[in-house]
Write a protein that holds these residues in place. Structure first.
Motif, PDB file in Angstrom:
ATOM      1  N   ILE A 103       0.709  -1.304   0.054  1.00 17.42           N
ATOM      2  CA  ILE A 103       0.042  -0.116  -0.115  1.00 17.42           C
ATOM      3  C   ILE A 103       0.967   1.160  -0.061  1.00 17.42           C
ATOM      4  CG2 ILE A 103      -1.899   1.453   1.253  1.00 17.42           C
ATOM      5  CD1 ILE A 103      -2.849  -1.603   2.238  1.00 17.42           C
ATOM      6  N   TYR A 110     -11.061  -7.923   0.076  1.00 16.41           N
ATOM      7  CA  TYR A 110     -11.969  -7.154  -0.372  1.00 16.41           C
ATOM      8  C   TYR A 110     -11.294  -6.282   1.791  1.00 16.41           C
ATOM      9  CZ  TYR A 110     -15.295  -3.576  -0.032  1.00 16.41           C
ATOM     10  OH  TYR A 110     -16.404  -2.074  -0.037  1.00 16.41           O
ATOM     11  N   LYS A 169      -8.311  -4.679   2.523  1.00 13.75           N
ATOM     12  CA  LYS A 169      -8.909  -3.159   1.463  1.00 13.75           C
ATOM     13  C   LYS A 169      -9.620  -2.295   2.852  1.00 13.75           C
ATOM     14  CE  LYS A 169     -11.855  -0.584  -1.919  1.00 13.75           C
ATOM     15  NZ  LYS A 169     -10.788   0.617  -1.988  1.00 13.75           N
ATOM     16  N   GLU A 217      -7.846   1.064   5.076  1.00 11.02           N
ATOM     17  CA  GLU A 217      -8.707   2.058   5.055  1.00 11.02           C
ATOM     18  C   GLU A 217      -9.141   2.856   6.641  1.00 11.02           C
ATOM     19  OE1 GLU A 217     -12.402   1.711   2.014  1.00 11.02           O
ATOM     20  OE2 GLU A 217     -10.456   2.117   0.915  1.00 11.02           O
ATOM     21  N   ILE A 247      -7.145   1.693  -3.346  1.00 10.91           N
ATOM     22  CA  ILE A 247      -7.000   0.248  -3.243  1.00 10.91           C
ATOM     23  C   ILE A 247      -7.856  -0.395  -3.826  1.00 10.91           C
ATOM     24  CG2 ILE A 247      -6.638  -0.987  -1.934  1.00 10.91           C
ATOM     25  CD1 ILE A 247      -5.850   1.055   0.258  1.00 10.91           C
ATOM     26  N   VAL A 270      -9.109  -4.353  -5.668  1.00 13.30           N
ATOM     27  CA  VAL A 270      -8.951  -5.783  -4.664  1.00 13.30           C
ATOM     28  C   VAL A 270      -8.633  -6.439  -6.722  1.00 13.30           C
ATOM     29  CG1 VAL A 270     -10.569  -7.310  -3.963  1.00 13.30           C
ATOM     30  CG2 VAL A 270     -10.393  -5.099  -3.310  1.00 13.30           C
TER      31      VAL A 270
END
Length: 218
Positions: A26, A44, A47, A51, A67, A69
């Motif tokens: 990331i 997911y 992600k 966040e 981002i 997936v």
């Protein structure tokens, strides 16, 4: 007040602290307190975790997520498989009124729609979808039934803020304007701002919230 470099370092450390997040996947960009996360992850939930981690950091004024997936070949699912898995998961979750929610899946992108009575039902549906393998993105368009807001709703919301360990209630003002709830005041992180909005949504009749809370690092 934190500099952008300090915020970036804190976000990177928070990402590294998450057990299911590989921070090396990331990228973090910070400009004037606004954080953007970039990169590609294989789940997911990763992600979402990344966040949420960034939003918890003090000094982050706004967030932009980019981002993506991308599942490995062993975890790729067809849209039909994803749809069936969501339907089954809804049936097992008592917080989700599955008979009131429609599901559409296209290339792993899931849209859930319908009308429910409570905000927690809408949020629960989204959390269920997040856990389904193969999901790449969620569009939650579920709405709530229109219920007249009672006069004591501001007091109920204020009490909910005080009960929450994640919200400093003294810095928040709740107003009812034209049938809408407006939140004003100061919070210290995006996660606190979101927590206040979520708590307000739990009050009966609250369907639209104008969140004007300002994130200030002190």
């Amino acid at each position: 007040m934190k500099t952008d470099l300090e915020i970036k370092n804190d976000v990177l450390q928070e990402l590294a602290w998450q057990p299911n997040v590989d921070e090396t996947q990331i990228g973090v960009v910070v400009e004037n307190g606004v954080v953007m996360l970039t990169g590609v992850v294989d789940n997911y939930l990763v992600k979402v975790a990344a966040e949420m981690a960034a939003k918890r950091v003090k000094g982050v004024k706004a967030f932009a997520g980019d981002i993506h997936v991308k599942y490995g070949t062993n975890f790729q699912k067809t849209d039909i498989e994803i749809g069936k898995a969501i339907v089954k998961a809804f049936e097992w979750n008592t917080a989700v009124p599955e008979d009131k929610i429609s599901i559409e899946v296209h290339d792993g992108w899931v849209t859930i729609s319908g009308e429910v009575e409570w905000a927690y039902q809408r949020d629960a549906a989204a959390r269920v979808v997040e856990s389904i393998k193969g999901v790449k993105w969620i569009n939650n368009t579920i709405t709530m039934k229109s219920v007249k807001i009672t006069e004591d709703v501001t007091e109920k919301i204020a009490k909910a803020f005080k009960r929450s360990a994640d919200i400093e209630a003294d810095g928040i003002t709740v107003d009812i304007i034209d049938g809408l709830v407006k939140l004003r005041g100061i919070v210290h992180s995006i996660s606190e701002k979101k927590a206040a909005e979520k708590a307000a949504y739990l009050s009966p009749g609250v369907d639209v919230i104008i969140n004007e809370l300002e994130v200030i690092d002190n």
